[in-house]
Design a protein around this motif. Structure first.
Motif, PDB file in Angstrom:
ATOM      1  N   PHE A 102      21.316  -1.886   1.712  1.00  0.00           N
ATOM      2  CA  PHE A 102      20.621  -2.195   0.469  1.00  0.00           C
ATOM      3  C   PHE A 102      21.612  -2.619  -0.605  1.00  0.00           C
ATOM      4  O   PHE A 102      22.774  -2.200  -0.603  1.00  0.00           O
ATOM      5  CB  PHE A 102      19.797  -0.989   0.010  1.00  0.00           C
ATOM      6  N   ALA A 103      21.140  -3.476  -1.517  1.00  0.00           N
ATOM      7  CA  ALA A 103      21.960  -3.961  -2.628  1.00  0.00           C
ATOM      8  C   ALA A 103      21.251  -3.599  -3.929  1.00  0.00           C
ATOM      9  O   ALA A 103      20.395  -4.355  -4.409  1.00  0.00           O
ATOM     10  CB  ALA A 103      22.167  -5.465  -2.527  1.00  0.00           C
ATOM     11  N   LEU A 104      21.575  -2.427  -4.470  1.00  0.00           N
ATOM     12  CA  LEU A 104      20.883  -1.897  -5.640  1.00  0.00           C
ATOM     13  C   LEU A 104      21.833  -1.808  -6.826  1.00  0.00           C
ATOM     14  O   LEU A 104      23.034  -1.586  -6.644  1.00  0.00           O
ATOM     15  CB  LEU A 104      20.333  -0.490  -5.335  1.00  0.00           C
ATOM     16  N   ILE A 129       5.082  -9.262  12.456  1.00  0.00           N
ATOM     17  CA  ILE A 129       5.982  -9.140  11.312  1.00  0.00           C
ATOM     18  C   ILE A 129       6.048  -7.684  10.843  1.00  0.00           C
ATOM     19  O   ILE A 129       7.115  -7.176  10.475  1.00  0.00           O
ATOM     20  CB  ILE A 129       5.529 -10.059  10.160  1.00  0.00           C
ATOM     21  N   ASP A 130       4.906  -6.996  10.841  1.00  0.00           N
ATOM     22  CA  ASP A 130       4.887  -5.594  10.399  1.00  0.00           C
ATOM     23  C   ASP A 130       5.830  -4.749  11.246  1.00  0.00           C
ATOM     24  O   ASP A 130       6.539  -3.882  10.727  1.00  0.00           O
ATOM     25  CB  ASP A 130       3.468  -5.027  10.474  1.00  0.00           C
ATOM     26  N   HIS A 131       5.840  -4.995  12.547  1.00  0.00           N
ATOM     27  CA  HIS A 131       6.732  -4.233  13.425  1.00  0.00           C
ATOM     28  C   HIS A 131       8.183  -4.621  13.179  1.00  0.00           C
ATOM     29  O   HIS A 131       9.066  -3.765  13.099  1.00  0.00           O
ATOM     30  CB  HIS A 131       6.353  -4.485  14.884  1.00  0.00           C
ATOM     31  N   LEU A 132       8.443  -5.908  13.043  1.00  0.00           N
ATOM     32  CA  LEU A 132       9.822  -6.371  12.874  1.00  0.00           C
ATOM     33  C   LEU A 132      10.448  -5.869  11.568  1.00  0.00           C
ATOM     34  O   LEU A 132      11.637  -5.569  11.522  1.00  0.00           O
ATOM     35  CB  LEU A 132       9.866  -7.896  12.901  1.00  0.00           C
ATOM     36  N   THR A 133       9.653  -5.779  10.516  1.00  0.00           N
ATOM     37  CA  THR A 133      10.225  -5.401   9.228  1.00  0.00           C
ATOM     38  C   THR A 133      10.699  -3.954   9.189  1.00  0.00           C
ATOM     39  O   THR A 133      11.457  -3.576   8.302  1.00  0.00           O
ATOM     40  CB  THR A 133       9.223  -5.623   8.075  1.00  0.00           C
ATOM     41  N   ARG A 173      13.870  -5.880   1.680  1.00  0.00           N
ATOM     42  CA  ARG A 173      14.605  -5.115   2.687  1.00  0.00           C
ATOM     43  C   ARG A 173      13.860  -3.824   2.991  1.00  0.00           C
ATOM     44  O   ARG A 173      13.250  -3.230   2.102  1.00  0.00           O
ATOM     45  CB  ARG A 173      16.022  -4.789   2.196  1.00  0.00           C
ATOM     46  N   GLN A 174      13.953  -3.402   4.234  1.00  0.00           N
ATOM     47  CA  GLN A 174      13.322  -2.133   4.607  1.00  0.00           C
ATOM     48  C   GLN A 174      14.029  -1.547   5.815  1.00  0.00           C
ATOM     49  O   GLN A 174      14.365  -2.253   6.762  1.00  0.00           O
ATOM     50  CB  GLN A 174      11.841  -2.332   4.930  1.00  0.00           C
ATOM     51  N   VAL A 175      14.242  -0.233   5.754  1.00  0.00           N
ATOM     52  CA  VAL A 175      14.742   0.515   6.891  1.00  0.00           C
ATOM     53  C   VAL A 175      13.846   1.730   7.061  1.00  0.00           C
ATOM     54  O   VAL A 175      13.523   2.421   6.077  1.00  0.00           O
ATOM     55  CB  VAL A 175      16.208   0.957   6.690  1.00  0.00           C
ATOM     56  N   LEU A 219      12.672   3.288   3.462  1.00  0.00           N
ATOM     57  CA  LEU A 219      13.197   2.806   2.180  1.00  0.00           C
ATOM     58  C   LEU A 219      13.015   1.301   2.136  1.00  0.00           C
ATOM     59  O   LEU A 219      13.417   0.591   3.064  1.00  0.00           O
ATOM     60  CB  LEU A 219      14.672   3.169   2.032  1.00  0.00           C
ATOM     61  N   ARG A 220      12.386   0.821   1.059  1.00  0.00           N
ATOM     62  CA  ARG A 220      12.103  -0.605   0.925  1.00  0.00           C
ATOM     63  C   ARG A 220      12.625  -1.093  -0.424  1.00  0.00           C
ATOM     64  O   ARG A 220      12.468  -0.421  -1.442  1.00  0.00           O
ATOM     65  CB  ARG A 220      10.605  -0.878   1.035  1.00  0.00           C
ATOM     66  N   GLN A 221      13.234  -2.261  -0.407  1.00  0.00           N
ATOM     67  CA  GLN A 221      13.679  -2.921  -1.631  1.00  0.00           C
ATOM     68  C   GLN A 221      12.905  -4.216  -1.792  1.00  0.00           C
ATOM     69  O   GLN A 221      12.794  -5.015  -0.864  1.00  0.00           O
ATOM     70  CB  GLN A 221      15.176  -3.208  -1.574  1.00  0.00           C
ATOM     71  N   THR A 222      12.349  -4.429  -2.973  1.00  0.00           N
ATOM     72  CA  THR A 222      11.684  -5.682  -3.326  1.00  0.00           C
ATOM     73  C   THR A 222      12.468  -6.309  -4.476  1.00  0.00           C
ATOM     74  O   THR A 222      13.412  -5.711  -4.987  1.00  0.00           O
ATOM     75  CB  THR A 222      10.223  -5.433  -3.756  1.00  0.00           C
ATOM     76  N   PRO A 223      12.110  -7.514  -4.910  1.00  0.00           N
ATOM     77  CA  PRO A 223      12.821  -8.092  -6.055  1.00  0.00           C
ATOM     78  C   PRO A 223      12.699  -7.265  -7.336  1.00  0.00           C
ATOM     79  O   PRO A 223      13.494  -7.443  -8.258  1.00  0.00           O
ATOM     80  CB  PRO A 223      12.150  -9.463  -6.215  1.00  0.00           C
ATOM     81  N   SER A 224      11.718  -6.353  -7.399  1.00  0.00           N
ATOM     82  CA  SER A 224      11.512  -5.599  -8.640  1.00  0.00           C
ATOM     83  C   SER A 224      11.699  -4.088  -8.506  1.00  0.00           C
ATOM     84  O   SER A 224      11.963  -3.417  -9.508  1.00  0.00           O
ATOM     85  CB  SER A 224      10.102  -5.871  -9.182  1.00  0.00           C
ATOM     86  N   HIS A 225      11.568  -3.521  -7.296  1.00  0.00           N
ATOM     87  CA  HIS A 225      11.575  -2.070  -7.138  1.00  0.00           C
ATOM     88  C   HIS A 225      12.312  -1.638  -5.867  1.00  0.00           C
ATOM     89  O   HIS A 225      12.484  -2.425  -4.934  1.00  0.00           O
ATOM     90  CB  HIS A 225      10.141  -1.518  -7.053  1.00  0.00           C
ATOM     91  N   VAL A 226      12.700  -0.378  -5.849  1.00  0.00           N
ATOM     92  CA  VAL A 226      13.092   0.284  -4.618  1.00  0.00           C
ATOM     93  C   VAL A 226      12.078   1.404  -4.379  1.00  0.00           C
ATOM     94  O   VAL A 226      11.700   2.128  -5.306  1.00  0.00           O
ATOM     95  CB  VAL A 226      14.535   0.820  -4.681  1.00  0.00           C
TER      96      VAL A 226
END
Length: 345
Positions: A95-97, A7-11, A70-72, A129-136
């Motif tokens: 990303f949807a920010l 999963i770490d690689h896929l993300t 999300r992460q790129v 760049l990572r997006q979580t439900p609370s932060h970017v």
């Protein structure tokens, strides 16, 4: 061949892949990893459960899209790199920010990547760049000489802590013909969490703490790594942050700053010397107002206070010095020095 994909690689690439291969994502994973169909489908189920993916459509024809997480991550050669192109091409579409958060993270992204290209002396930069439900969350890492070593060399500063003191004032650049020294400074002010790591040294800033910059726990790598995180529900905006450092609030001029004295001495250690005061005063003539933050400083000596609040203040009446977070004794010492400066003016 392992039947379980990491999963770490896929993300690191699944967010972009979900947008570009929404109808054939399982086949894309097979082609990219060499995994079996069964392993690819199992990985997709885990990614959906972990909120890296969202699944719609039928069982026979599933449709995948980026999830709440999300992460790129991408690496680039620094030579000739134009920092706006990676943002527009590789990151922004995935990303949807909230609009104001997107503007702030774009500013940080382009400024930090540009700094790596223009100042690091390295050959490559990796951006995540990572997006979580609370932060970017943004991480920019280069393989260059390290930001503190660069400042020490360019400005004849002896150690990383004093380099961080200069960096924290803003308007610091080793290439004044091409830069204004705003990029790293304003990126740090936009963030709720901001960390600078370079060659075994780290400093951090937390927006909710009054003390400003303080030492952090360094990452074990060479070069510079800069991390910033912004809450998705923040009320902060780029224009507000820019305006906060202009006396007239316009954000056009950068004419006021804050000095965190904890960067001069460790917690609980006094500030005694005139040399320390002169480090605080260095480059303050480029500002019209400077807040001197005594948070974490328990005591000061007469020499330090006299040098800063009488000698420097008298010689530079166009710079307003505004002490904050003082103990009663420190406040009394400062008032005495200011009164002496006024009496002998």
């Amino acid at each position: 061949m392992s039947t379980r994909l990491s999963i770490d690689h896929l993300t690191l690439w699944i967010t972009a892949a979900a947008g570009e291969h929404s109808l054939d994502l399982a086949s894309h994973i097979e082609e990219r990893t060499g995994a079996s169909r069964r392993a690819a489908l199992a990985a997709l189920r885990r990614l959906v459960d972990a909120q890296w993916l969202s699944r719609s459509g039928s069982d026979r024809r599933p449709v995948y899209s980026p999830g709440a997480l999300r992460q790129v991550a991408r690496s680039y050669t620094l030579y000739g790199l134009q920092e706006d192109l990676p943002w527009q091409r590789d990151f922004a579409p995935h990303f949807a920010l909230p609009a104001h958060v997107g503007r702030m993270i774009r500013h940080g992204f382009t400024e930090l990547v540009n700094n790596a290209a223009d100042h690091s002396g390295g050959s490559s930069v990796t951006v995540s760049l990572r997006q979580t439900p609370s932060h970017v969350q943004l991480l920019v890492s280069d393989d260059g000489c390290g930001v503190f070593d660069k400042i020490c060399q360019a400005f004849e500063i002896e150690d990383a802590q004093h380099a961080m003191l200069e960096l924290s004032k803003g308007r610091l650049t080793s290439q004044p013909e091409a830069h204004t020294g705003r990029g790293l400074f304003f990126s740090s002010q936009l963030a709720d969490v901001f960390d600078i790591h370079a060659n075994g040294t780290a400093f951090q800033r937390r927006a909710w703490e009054s003390s400003g910059w303080r030492p952090g726990r360094p990452m074990p790598r060479q070069g510079s790594s800069i991390y910033m995180a912004i809450a998705l529900d923040t009320q902060r905006t780029l224009d507000q942050v820019m305006g906060a450092w202009s006396l007239d609030g316009s954000g056009i001029e950068f004419d006021q700053t804050v000095i965190s004295l904890q960067l001069l001495a460790g917690p609980g250690q006094p500030l005694d010397s005139r040399a320390q005061a002169r480090r605080v005063a260095a480059r303050l003539t480029t500002f019209r107002r400077a807040e001197i933050n005594f948070s974490g400083v328990e005591d000061v000596g007469h020499g330090f206070v006299d040098e800063l609040f009488r000698v420097f203040a008298r010689a530079n009446p166009g710079v307003e010095l505004h002490p904050t977070h003082t103990t009663p004794r420190i406040a009394a010492l400062i008032k005495s020095a200011q009164d002496s400066a006024t009496a002998t003016a």
